[in-house]
Each structure stands twice: as structure tokens, then as C-alpha cells.
Design an enzyme around this catalytic site. Sequence first.
Site, PDB file in Angstrom:
ATOM      1  N   GLU A  79      11.358 -24.528  -9.464  1.00 26.53           N
ATOM      2  CA  GLU A  79      10.152 -24.456  -8.656  1.00 26.53           C
ATOM      3  C   GLU A  79      10.281 -23.170  -7.845  1.00 26.53           C
ATOM      4  O   GLU A  79      11.120 -23.057  -6.948  1.00 26.53           O
ATOM      5  CB  GLU A  79      10.041 -25.665  -7.711  1.00 26.53           C
ATOM      6  CG  GLU A  79       9.828 -26.990  -8.419  1.00 26.53           C
ATOM      7  CD  GLU A  79       8.402 -27.173  -8.931  1.00 26.53           C
ATOM      8  OE1 GLU A  79       7.481 -26.507  -8.407  1.00 26.53           O
ATOM      9  OE2 GLU A  79       8.219 -27.983  -9.860  1.00 26.53           O
ATOM     10  N   ASP A 131       1.624 -25.607 -17.543  1.00 22.34           N
ATOM     11  CA  ASP A 131       2.094 -25.398 -16.187  1.00 22.34           C
ATOM     12  C   ASP A 131       3.326 -24.490 -16.255  1.00 22.34           C
ATOM     13  O   ASP A 131       3.953 -24.355 -17.312  1.00 22.34           O
ATOM     14  CB  ASP A 131       2.444 -26.773 -15.592  1.00 22.34           C
ATOM     15  CG  ASP A 131       3.158 -26.682 -14.264  1.00 22.34           C
ATOM     16  OD1 ASP A 131       2.633 -26.004 -13.366  1.00 22.34           O
ATOM     17  OD2 ASP A 131       4.244 -27.278 -14.121  1.00 22.34           O
ATOM     18  N   ASP A 145       6.073 -23.981 -13.217  1.00 19.35           N
ATOM     19  CA  ASP A 145       7.274 -24.478 -12.547  1.00 19.35           C
ATOM     20  C   ASP A 145       7.699 -25.845 -13.086  1.00 19.35           C
ATOM     21  O   ASP A 145       6.900 -26.783 -13.127  1.00 19.35           O
ATOM     22  CB  ASP A 145       7.022 -24.587 -11.052  1.00 19.35           C
ATOM     23  CG  ASP A 145       6.726 -23.235 -10.425  1.00 19.35           C
ATOM     24  OD1 ASP A 145       7.680 -22.500 -10.147  1.00 19.35           O
ATOM     25  OD2 ASP A 145       5.539 -22.914 -10.242  1.00 19.35           O
ATOM     26  N   ASN A 194      -0.255 -32.626  -9.990  1.00 16.82           N
ATOM     27  CA  ASN A 194      -1.329 -31.632 -10.017  1.00 16.82           C
ATOM     28  C   ASN A 194      -1.653 -31.162 -11.439  1.00 16.82           C
ATOM     29  O   ASN A 194      -2.554 -30.341 -11.627  1.00 16.82           O
ATOM     30  CB  ASN A 194      -0.993 -30.433  -9.123  1.00 16.82           C
ATOM     31  CG  ASN A 194       0.229 -29.658  -9.599  1.00 16.82           C
ATOM     32  OD1 ASN A 194       1.209 -30.246 -10.064  1.00 16.82           O
ATOM     33  ND2 ASN A 194       0.193 -28.354  -9.471  1.00 16.82           N
ATOM     34  N   LYS A 245      -7.001 -26.432 -12.377  1.00 16.31           N
ATOM     35  CA  LYS A 245      -6.305 -26.377 -13.668  1.00 16.31           C
ATOM     36  C   LYS A 245      -7.188 -26.950 -14.777  1.00 16.31           C
ATOM     37  O   LYS A 245      -7.294 -26.378 -15.868  1.00 16.31           O
ATOM     38  CB  LYS A 245      -4.975 -27.135 -13.592  1.00 16.31           C
ATOM     39  CG  LYS A 245      -3.900 -26.415 -12.799  1.00 16.31           C
ATOM     40  CD  LYS A 245      -2.554 -27.120 -12.931  1.00 16.31           C
ATOM     41  CE  LYS A 245      -1.447 -26.305 -12.293  1.00 16.31           C
ATOM     42  NZ  LYS A 245      -0.107 -26.814 -12.589  1.00 16.31           N
ATOM     43  N   ARG A 273       3.825 -25.053   2.929  1.00 15.14           N
ATOM     44  CA  ARG A 273       5.061 -24.452   2.417  1.00 15.14           C
ATOM     45  C   ARG A 273       4.999 -22.925   2.473  1.00 15.14           C
ATOM     46  O   ARG A 273       5.973 -22.270   2.854  1.00 15.14           O
ATOM     47  CB  ARG A 273       5.322 -24.928   0.985  1.00 15.14           C
ATOM     48  CG  ARG A 273       5.839 -26.357   0.907  1.00 15.14           C
ATOM     49  CD  ARG A 273       5.950 -26.847  -0.521  1.00 15.14           C
ATOM     50  NE  ARG A 273       4.643 -27.142  -1.097  1.00 15.14           N
ATOM     51  CZ  ARG A 273       4.400 -27.244  -2.393  1.00 15.14           C
ATOM     52  NH1 ARG A 273       5.389 -27.056  -3.266  1.00 15.14           N
ATOM     53  NH2 ARG A 273       3.193 -27.533  -2.827  1.00 15.14           N
ATOM     54  N   SER A 319      -0.759 -22.111 -13.004  1.00 13.55           N
ATOM     55  CA  SER A 319       0.237 -22.626 -12.068  1.00 13.55           C
ATOM     56  C   SER A 319      -0.311 -22.753 -10.657  1.00 13.55           C
ATOM     57  O   SER A 319      -1.096 -21.925 -10.203  1.00 13.55           O
ATOM     58  CB  SER A 319       1.445 -21.667 -12.058  1.00 13.55           C
ATOM     59  OG  SER A 319       2.386 -22.048 -11.082  1.00 13.55           O
ATOM     60  N   GLY A 320       0.164 -23.785  -9.974  1.00 22.00           N
ATOM     61  CA  GLY A 320      -0.054 -23.902  -8.545  1.00 22.00           C
ATOM     62  C   GLY A 320       0.926 -23.015  -7.795  1.00 22.00           C
ATOM     63  O   GLY A 320       0.945 -22.999  -6.567  1.00 22.00           O
TER      64      GLY A 320
END
Length: 282
Positions: free
Chosen positions: A89, A80, A82, A240, A214, A125, A169-170
Site C-alpha cells: 500500500e 486496482d 495497491d 473500494n 472506479k 491519511r 487506484s485510490g
Amino acid sequence: MSSLNLIIQGKPLAMGVLAELAVEAGSPAIEPLSKTAWRFLDAKESSKEWVSQACRELECDWAYVPAGLTLSHFGLWMTDMDSTLIQIECIDEIAGMLGLKDKVAAITERSMAGELDFSQSLRERVALLAGLKETTLKVVYEKKVKLNPGAKELVAACQAKGVKIGLISGGFTYFTNRLKQELGLDYAIANTLEVVNGRLTGMVKGDIIDAQAKADWLLKLRGELGLRPDQVFATGDGANDLKMLAAAGVGIAYHAKPVVRHQAHVALSYSGLDGVINLFAD
């Protein structure tokens, strides 16, 4: 069944403390790995509860690792971005440019703790970022993005052993692509922010990289590289990441939310990312 070594790391420990740990863990010998990491040979897993409690009190990380399992055994590291590879983040810092950091960070925190649907919360967001100049992302990358302790060392160690590195990454491709280039990573997968006339529209292009995505990417790359499940390790910190960590041979929670620490194979809560090198040291 192969014997297990106990890795304890995170801070300097006195010889008396190490000796007590060895006795309680049933280990006949201790190998120092660094000034803050030790390998207790042939440790007894039946002592796990005692070791866990002792390490909590000492504020150290611990993990039982099969003897002989080294970094060379692996062919892929999926990580991942962040709060795992980097300290921030990114979406929170982007929102900060609009004076919305606290509002967005609160949503991020709940999402990472598994309290909100990730895809829905991400769209909410990102919608708040509508109208922001794309050039703002450059400012965030140059001023805010910092690697977590030990990240460069782990990247270098993997590259030296021929372990491919996948950053997933998300978050957003703007950041993953630059980190891929900067660090010489092999893969970078993330969400793409839609930009029109130099400004963010508040939308994400294409499918969201969520928990399932992922895990799917890990399996895809594992298959392409011809690796067995046990030849992949993964690092992450948020809810996540759980499916990805579960799909890896070794899933490592890095300074993670409680839900992730409890479900991962290994948790590093005090060490840097170079703590992974100690887990799989030659």
C-alpha cells in the site's frame, strides 16, 4: 445453457485427490493447465458447496467458468494497484518515511475492509504527509514497489490477446503513471498529490478516485472501446473495488478482504495473478 468447467489451482495436488475432486464435481475429464492448475470439464455446479469446502481444506482456489470462455473474449482488464497489481500500500510506505507507517496502515486496513468512508479516510491519511519532500516518492517507488506474483505474466498475456489494460487506484498518479510506462499499460487513473515548492501539502488535487469513480471509469472505458459488459474483467482487493468488480463481466477478488471475497464473482486467495490466465486458458 453452456456447460461449465471447474478450474482448481494454487498448489500441486496428488492424482488421487484430483480423481476424487473430479468424481464429486461430476466431471468426466481433467485437463492439466500447469503443475498447480487443472480444468475439470463439464463440471456440475450443484457440487459447488462440496467443492468450496474441499478447496478450503486443500488451500486451493476454485471457480466455475463457462466452457469456451478464453482471454481472447475480453477487451479490457481493469485492475486496482495497491495490494493487487503491486505488493504494498503506497500510502503506508510513504508514511513510513515520516515514522507514521503503523498509524496510517491501521486506517488503510479499516478503509479496505469497508469500515471507514474511503474518501474521508484518504484525506485524513494524506494530511499526515504534509511537509514531506516529493523526492521521497521516488525512493518509495524504487525501493518498495514490487509487482505481485504473476502480474507480469498476466500483463503479457493480455497484451498478446489485444486486451487493453486499465490501472485504476485510490492511490496516487506518481505511482500509477510509472507503472503504466514500465509495463506498457493503456490507462492509468489515480489521485494527484498536491506539491508546492517540492513538498507535499497534505492535500489531494481534484476529486477522489473512490469506489464509484472506479466503476464509472470502467463503464467509460468500456463504452469508448465499444465493448459489451461481459467483455471486461476486473481485479481488486479492497472494499473500494467492490463497485468496479460488480460492473465487470467477471469481478475477481485477489488476496482480498473477506467482504470482497464474498461478493466477487471469483476469488483468488492462493494463486498469483497468473491464476487469471488459467481461468481463461485456451
